[in-house]
Scaffold this active site. Sequence first.
Site, PDB file in Angstrom:
ATOM      1  N   SER A  47       0.814  -1.212   0.000  1.00 44.22           N
ATOM      2  CA  SER A  47       0.000   0.000   0.000  1.00 44.22           C
ATOM      3  C   SER A  47       0.847   1.260   0.000  1.00 44.22           C
ATOM      4  O   SER A  47       0.289   2.355  -0.074  1.00 44.22           O
ATOM      5  CB  SER A  47      -0.930   0.005   1.219  1.00 44.22           C
ATOM      6  OG  SER A  47      -0.197   0.138   2.399  1.00 44.22           O
TER       7      SER A  47
ATOM      8  N   LYS B 150       0.321   4.037   6.394  1.00 39.85           N
ATOM      9  CA  LYS B 150      -0.335   4.929   5.429  1.00 39.85           C
ATOM     10  C   LYS B 150       0.156   6.358   5.636  1.00 39.85           C
ATOM     11  O   LYS B 150       0.744   6.685   6.664  1.00 39.85           O
ATOM     12  CB  LYS B 150      -1.865   4.909   5.638  1.00 39.85           C
ATOM     13  CG  LYS B 150      -2.547   3.569   5.382  1.00 39.85           C
ATOM     14  CD  LYS B 150      -2.773   3.308   3.929  1.00 39.85           C
ATOM     15  CE  LYS B 150      -3.556   2.018   3.728  1.00 39.85           C
ATOM     16  NZ  LYS B 150      -2.908   0.848   4.371  1.00 39.85           N
TER      17      LYS B 150
END
Lengths: 188, 188
Positions: A111, A148
């Site tokens: 990610s 993230k």
Amino acid sequence: MPKDAKTSIRKFYQTNKRMPTYSEIMKMLCFKSKNAVFKLVKKLAAGGFLEKDESGKLIPARLYEQTRILGSIQAGFPTPAEEELVDTISLDEYLISNKDATFILKVSGDSMIDAGILEGDLVIVDRSITPKNGDIVIAEVDNDWTIKYLVKTKTQIYLKPGNKLYKPIYPENELKIAAVVKAVIRKY
Amino acid sequence: MPKDAKTSIRKFYQTNKRMPTYSEIMKMLCFKSKNAVFKLVKKLAAGGFLEKDESGKLIPARLYEQTRILGSIQAGFPTPAEEELVDTISLDEYLISNKDATFILKVSGDSMIDAGILEGDLVIVDRSITPKNGDIVIAEVDNDWTIKYLVKTKTQIYLKPGNKLYKPIYPENELKIAAVVKAVIRKY
DNA sequence: ATTATAGGTGAACAATCGTTCACCAACAAG
DNA sequence: CTTGTTGGTGAACGATTGTTCACCTATAAT
């Protein structure tokens, strides 16, 4: 015949994790007098290779745990012999500021590949930092921990993946941020 | 009142870059007898916090220059207090095997972004390794140093960028490979 | 009340610490 | 030839090393 003093001492420090004593240097360099060591240490200390305590004990000066850093390689690589003028750093010191709040953990998932963080990389995270907008953070989402980008706008806070294939994550209620990513290391 | 022994000793090592002596521990913990230190050290050594030389000198056991590593954070972060069972590593030891042939240099350009190596990253390179097919190497091309993938086929050797926008580089005559990239580190 | 036990004091121990002294051989400079 | 200089030996120094002993409290367990 005495081996090279510098490398012998360095090797001793590397294996024993402490500096050798005068007698120990004497033995490993095949000297027969401690005074020979005393004078040798004096020279090495003057040359900046060694440092002494206020009590006379040897302490490791730079280039022990340290690695030579090259600003640019345009000039070519220096040979291990002429290792003097280049700057050196310790990776631990360089990467970690607050040791007690710092952890290392392995990245799983893709990610964050657009941020250059690949699966299997190690990230160095600091739990004592308050995360700012744009920081890469370790956050808990749905009882799962992910890495993230943290985005803070005036109206809301959400997590943005560093991968265009994934969508941002808008927390339903609370957003638990565990740590801020300070560095990434990858070993081949 | 004596301060906490562990943190005091660790702090001493951090600033003096050597382990304290029994008398020094005695002073910094406000003991009045060296024997108190002797017994305390015995306990700490039994607990694995300290280690002793064959000559009785203290040597730093793990968790001195080291950083806690977390296999997975599923279980949540441990607090700094309960720092026992997790594994620890020293980044220098982990990343660098052959210290004398190892250098650090800063990456310029974006020719390896698909490999997760961005501009400004530091790469740890080893000059003593013979490069294999697929290794990321530092090579000299047209009197310029670049970081690229090394591709070895049966018929030829060339350099492949880790960026689809760039074309592979086929050396005209000789291909000078200076070092093999062993690790990448990035600090935010 | 008695008994352990853990943690501290204080003095002593041989061994080793870093340092200093006088002395010597090799070598180069003048 | 003389004169330094460099790098080594060998012995001695006081200080400090890690260690051990006997002794002294507290606190907790029996």
